[in-house]
Motif scaffolding. Structure first.
Motif, PDB file in Angstrom:
ATOM      1  N   ASP A  43      43.959 -42.853  31.184  1.00 34.14           N
ATOM      2  CA  ASP A  43      43.862 -43.142  29.747  1.00 34.14           C
ATOM      3  C   ASP A  43      44.589 -42.032  28.999  1.00 34.14           C
ATOM      4  N   LEU A  44      45.684 -42.380  28.336  1.00 31.52           N
ATOM      5  CA  LEU A  44      46.510 -41.401  27.640  1.00 31.52           C
ATOM      6  C   LEU A  44      46.132 -41.343  26.159  1.00 31.52           C
ATOM      7  N   CYS A  45      46.196 -40.146  25.569  1.00 29.35           N
ATOM      8  CA  CYS A  45      45.743 -39.934  24.174  1.00 29.35           C
ATOM      9  C   CYS A  45      44.281 -40.344  24.076  1.00 29.35           C
ATOM     10  N   SER A  46      43.459 -39.786  24.944  1.00 28.96           N
ATOM     11  CA  SER A  46      42.101 -40.283  25.163  1.00 28.96           C
ATOM     12  C   SER A  46      41.143 -40.015  24.014  1.00 28.96           C
ATOM     13  N   GLY A  47      41.370 -38.968  23.222  1.00 28.84           N
ATOM     14  CA  GLY A  47      40.500 -38.690  22.080  1.00 28.84           C
ATOM     15  C   GLY A  47      39.058 -38.455  22.489  1.00 28.84           C
TER      16      GLY A  47
END
Length: 292
Positions: free
Chosen positions: A129-133
């Motif tokens: 999961d990219l740019c997961s926050g």
């Protein structure tokens, strides 16, 4: 002020609710009142609307009343209700949120749901999961795919702290990685992942200042998708496509009106069987493509 202190000190729960309602309606947009005031009241007194009716005459602790009034004033300043509460729920799970991290939104359920549908029959799926926050996507994927190996990548210091806390609080096995999505791909071998997922920043830079006041309280880093809003889709497709197994998927959330452009970016990077999924409002919300 002296009289106010006496009034606050002698309030029962019903008095506190009515006083909070009057303050809210005078200071905040009224259309939000019913749900937001209930959230704040329960946070201050541990009492939902049902219990309030049964306990109207119970004394309201002075600190709880002060906290309620303070929360309403924060809301009146444009601070998101989620930051004020310090938490929000996504797909039945609680996530800590606050200044510096994007608030989980119902629209993102489309990304999680459709990704699960693609991966349900994949044994020991490897997912990133990219740019997961806050970690909402990664943690919910882990809740639904028990044997999956899931990695969550986040660059922001503040957001990364929330990510790791939410992983721990939800008893998740997600592995957190603090890195830039443009270079984090170098950590992994080609043909490694069954799925690359992302809800990246996708608001065009020029539109940021026209967003709702409360949205502008969220980190610009999590909103700004570059000049045309498509910067991260290009980076993710270019950098991560080779990391996906043949037959695996890339799935991304998109902004309003971006479906056609993102589909073209997918096509340019060799993805096939590209599908655009709509949200509950019939707006294009997620693009999924397969690596052939």
């Amino acid at each position: 002020m002296k009289n106010d202190k006496v009034r606050i000190a002698n309030m029962n729960l019903w008095d506190a609710y009515i006083a909070g309602k009057e303050l809210y309606e005078s200071r905040v947009q009224k259309e939000y009142e019913q749900s937001e005031l209930s959230y704040m009241f329960e946070e201050c007194f541990g009492c939902d609307k049902h219990l309030l009716i049964l306990n109207k005459e119970k004394p309201a602790p002075e600190e709880g009343v002060k906290k309620l009034f303070s929360m309403i004033e924060r809301r009146a300043s444009g601070e998101p209700i989620q930051y004020i509460l310090g938490k929000w729920y996504f797909m039945g799970l609680e996530f800590k949120v606050g200044k510096g991290v994007l608030i989980p939104r119902d629209d993102t359920e489309v990304l999680v749901r459709e990704s699960i549908n693609y991966l349900r029959n994949v044994d020991n799926a490897k997912i990133i999961d990219l740019c997961s926050g806050s970690g909402a996507v990664a943690v919910c994927m882990g809740q639904n795919l028990k044997n999956a190996e899931i990695t969550a990548v986040e660059l922001s210091d503040e957001a990364y702290d929330y990510l790791t806390e939410n992983i721990e609080n939800n008893g998740s096995k997600v592995k957190a990685v603090k890195d830039d999505v443009a270079v984090a791909c170098e950590r992994f071998e080609n043909n490694y992942f069954d799925a690359v997922l992302s809800n990246p920043p996708y608001i065009p830079s020029k539109d940021i200042n026209y967003l709702q006041a409360e949205v502008q309280k969220e980190p610009r880093m999590a909103l700004d998708g570059g000049e045309d809003g498509l910067y991260f889709y290009r980076i993710i497709c270019e950098k991560w496509s080779k990391k996906i197994k043949r037959g695996g998927i890339l799935a991304v959330e998109i902004g309003i009106g971006q479906g056609k452009d993102v589909k073209q970016i997918f096509e340019h990077n060799g993805f096939k069987n590209i599908t655009i999924y709509k949200d509950i409002n019939n707006i294009d919300r997620v693009v999924v493509g397969e690596r052939i």
